[in-house]
Scaffold this active site. Structure first.
Site, PDB file in Angstrom:
ATOM      1  N   GLY A 154      34.828  -8.884 -46.993  1.00  0.00           N
ATOM      2  CA  GLY A 154      35.475  -7.565 -46.993  1.00  0.00           C
ATOM      3  C   GLY A 154      34.524  -6.421 -46.723  1.00  0.00           C
ATOM      4  CE1 TYR A 158      28.902   0.681 -48.242  1.00  0.00           C
ATOM      5  CE2 TYR A 158      28.097  -1.499 -48.848  1.00  0.00           C
ATOM      6  CZ  TYR A 158      28.175  -0.145 -49.088  1.00  0.00           C
ATOM      7  OH  TYR A 158      27.511   0.384 -50.181  1.00  0.00           O
TER       8      TYR A 158
HETATM    9  N1  LIG Z   1      29.315   1.775 -55.810  1.00  0.00           N
HETATM   10  C1  LIG Z   1      28.674   0.652 -55.543  1.00  0.00           C
HETATM   11  O1  LIG Z   1      29.035  -0.427 -56.039  1.00  0.00           O
HETATM   12  C2  LIG Z   1      27.458   0.666 -54.645  1.00  0.00           C
HETATM   13  C3  LIG Z   1      26.654  -0.476 -54.589  1.00  0.00           C
HETATM   14  C4  LIG Z   1      25.511  -0.474 -53.782  1.00  0.00           C
HETATM   15  C5  LIG Z   1      25.191   0.659 -53.059  1.00  0.00           C
HETATM   16  N2  LIG Z   1      25.995   1.756 -53.137  1.00  0.00           N
HETATM   17  C6  LIG Z   1      25.585   2.930 -52.349  1.00  0.00           C
HETATM   18  O2  LIG Z   1      25.291   3.990 -53.243  1.00  0.00           O
HETATM   19  C7  LIG Z   1      25.541   5.249 -52.602  1.00  0.00           C
HETATM   20  C8  LIG Z   1      26.456   6.095 -53.468  1.00  0.00           C
HETATM   21  O3  LIG Z   1      27.670   5.403 -53.640  1.00  0.00           O
HETATM   22  P1  LIG Z   1      28.741   5.771 -54.785  1.00  0.00           P
HETATM   23  O4  LIG Z   1      29.281   4.499 -55.280  1.00  0.00           O
HETATM   24  O5  LIG Z   1      28.153   6.755 -55.713  1.00  0.00           O
HETATM   25  O6  LIG Z   1      29.887   6.412 -53.848  1.00  0.00           O
HETATM   26  P2  LIG Z   1      30.926   7.602 -54.083  1.00  0.00           P
HETATM   27  O7  LIG Z   1      31.175   7.836 -55.524  1.00  0.00           O
HETATM   28  O8  LIG Z   1      32.080   7.296 -53.184  1.00  0.00           O
HETATM   29  O9  LIG Z   1      30.103   8.872 -53.515  1.00  0.00           O
HETATM   30  C9  LIG Z   1      29.789   8.974 -52.142  1.00  0.00           C
HETATM   31  C10 LIG Z   1      29.210  10.360 -51.877  1.00  0.00           C
HETATM   32  O10 LIG Z   1      28.989  10.484 -50.468  1.00  0.00           O
HETATM   33  C11 LIG Z   1      29.715  11.621 -49.977  1.00  0.00           C
HETATM   34  N3  LIG Z   1      30.151  11.392 -48.613  1.00  0.00           N
HETATM   35  C12 LIG Z   1      30.872  10.375 -48.112  1.00  0.00           C
HETATM   36  N4  LIG Z   1      31.113  10.575 -46.802  1.00  0.00           N
HETATM   37  C13 LIG Z   1      30.515  11.744 -46.468  1.00  0.00           C
HETATM   38  C14 LIG Z   1      30.413  12.501 -45.275  1.00  0.00           C
HETATM   39  N5  LIG Z   1      30.991  12.118 -44.122  1.00  0.00           N
HETATM   40  N6  LIG Z   1      29.723  13.655 -45.297  1.00  0.00           N
HETATM   41  C15 LIG Z   1      29.141  14.093 -46.444  1.00  0.00           C
HETATM   42  N7  LIG Z   1      29.197  13.426 -47.606  1.00  0.00           N
HETATM   43  C16 LIG Z   1      29.880  12.266 -47.614  1.00  0.00           C
HETATM   44  C17 LIG Z   1      30.888  11.764 -50.957  1.00  0.00           C
HETATM   45  O11 LIG Z   1      31.467  13.076 -50.963  1.00  0.00           O
HETATM   46  P3  LIG Z   1      32.744  13.473 -50.042  1.00  0.00           P
HETATM   47  O12 LIG Z   1      33.670  12.298 -50.037  1.00  0.00           O
HETATM   48  O13 LIG Z   1      33.329  14.693 -50.688  1.00  0.00           O
HETATM   49  O14 LIG Z   1      32.189  13.775 -48.699  1.00  0.00           O
HETATM   50  C18 LIG Z   1      30.164  11.487 -52.264  1.00  0.00           C
HETATM   51  O15 LIG Z   1      29.423  12.613 -52.665  1.00  0.00           O
HETATM   52  C19 LIG Z   1      26.138   4.896 -51.230  1.00  0.00           C
HETATM   53  O16 LIG Z   1      25.111   4.892 -50.259  1.00  0.00           O
HETATM   54  C20 LIG Z   1      26.645   3.483 -51.428  1.00  0.00           C
HETATM   55  O17 LIG Z   1      26.734   2.776 -50.220  1.00  0.00           O
HETATM   56  C21 LIG Z   1      27.114   1.803 -53.916  1.00  0.00           C
END
Ligand SMILES: NC(=O)c1ccc[n+]([C@@H]2O[C@H](COP(=O)([O-])OP(=O)(O)OC[C@H]3O[C@@H](n4cnc5c(N)ncnc54)[C@H](OP(=O)(O)O)[C@@H]3O)[C@@H](O)[C@H]2O)c1
Length: 248
Positions: A154, A158
């Site tokens: 899935g 990404y």
């Molecule tokens: N959650 C997990 O399980 C996980 C695991 C491994 C790695 N990660 C990585 O950790 C990082 C943070 O993830 P998270 O889980 O904290 O995600 P999240 O809660 O969805 O936050 C994502 C952030 O990125 C911003 N964003 C997304 N698209 C954007 C765009 N086009 N322009 C500007 N800002 C944008 C969002 O704000 P807006 O939507 O308002 O733009 C939000 O501030 C990411 O790189 C993710 O891939 C997450």
């Protein structure tokens, strides 16, 4: 010839996607470590607005789409005019995926690659053009994922973006010749808006397979990123995995 000196601790950091989730925790961590912070997301949340109101000299926020290169460059210019030169960057903003590859539309694949790979590469370029001219030395952190190293159904597009960013990180570390320390932090799954698409069954399977018996939390990741921003670690070109050992 004089000995190379350690890269100074971060004074001002640009964090993409600091509005919620891990990004917001990284904003708070960087401030707590003594840095000024410039951060943007498409929507500025009340939490971020509050921080900017409480600490107007240390926090600069904006509503910017990371895929809009012109707007990103303008944000860097405005942030530097407000906070002073920016010496470090955390590429955190990203969008998730929860669909089998055969069921993911070409448009969605393009969106994921545009936001998670092209945008950070362009942000890094714009940051470096600023930071190389204004400060000369600094630090870059890519927030990638365990998905770049292990297969998860899935998450095909990404995972491709996160693996691409890890590879770019290593090449950039080489290209920067130690003037900028460049590393990735690769978390396992943690609870956030992005991972909220995972069902309880998927999350409990991941937890069961994790030796520490619990999912990662932003509070586990932020101290390591702070170390990459502030400490003399001499870490460069590395991917640091924080996943409770789930991938071993
Ligand atoms: N959650 C997990 O399980 C996980 C695991 C491994 C790695 N990660 C990585 O950790 C990082 C943070 O993830 P998270 O889980 O904290 O995600 P999240 O809660 O969805 O936050 C994502 C952030 O990125 C911003 N964003 C997304 N698209 C954007 C765009 N086009 N322009 C500007 N800002 C944008 C969002 O704000 P807006 O939507 O308002 O733009 C939000 O501030 C990411 O790189 C993710 O891939 C997450």
């Amino acid at each position: 010839m004089s000995e190379p000196t350690p890269i100074p601790a971060t004074k001002t950091v640009l964090i993409s996607g600091g509005s919620r989730g891990l990004g917001l925790d990284l904003v708070r961590g960087a401030l707590d470590g003594g840095a000024k912070v410039a951060t943007f997301a498409r929507t500025v949340t009340p939490e971020l607005e509050q921080l900017a109101k409480e600490r107007p000299d240390d926090v600069f926020v904006g509503s910017v789409d990371a895929t809009d290169e012109k707007a990103v460059r303008a944000f860097i210019k405005d942030a530097a005019a407000h906070l002073g030169p920016i010496d470090s960057l955390i590429n955190n903003a990203a969008i998730g995926q929860d669909s089998l590859h055969v069921h993911t539309s070409p448009e969605r694949i393009a969106d994921i690659i545009g936001t998670n790979l092209t945008a950070p590469l362009l942000l890094t370029r714009a940051f470096l053009r600023h930071a190389m001219a204004k400060v000369g030395r600094g630090r870059i952190v890519m927030v990638t994922s365990i998905c770049a190293q292990r297969g998860y159904s899935g998450l095909v597009a990404y995972s491709a973006t996160k693996g691409g960013l890890d590879s770019a990180m290593r090449a950039l570390a080489r290209e920067m010749h130690g003037r900028f320390l460049v590393n990735s932090i690769a978390p396992g799954f943690f609870a956030s808006e992005m991972s909220s698409v995972l069902g309880t069954e998927q999350l409990s399977t991941i937890t069961r397979r994790t030796p520490t018996g619990r999912l990662v939390e932003p509070a586990n990741v932020t101290p390591l990123v702070k170390s990459l921003l502030f400490d003399d670690t001499n870490l460069n070109g590395q991917v640091i995995v924080v996943d409770g050992g789930g991938s071993i």
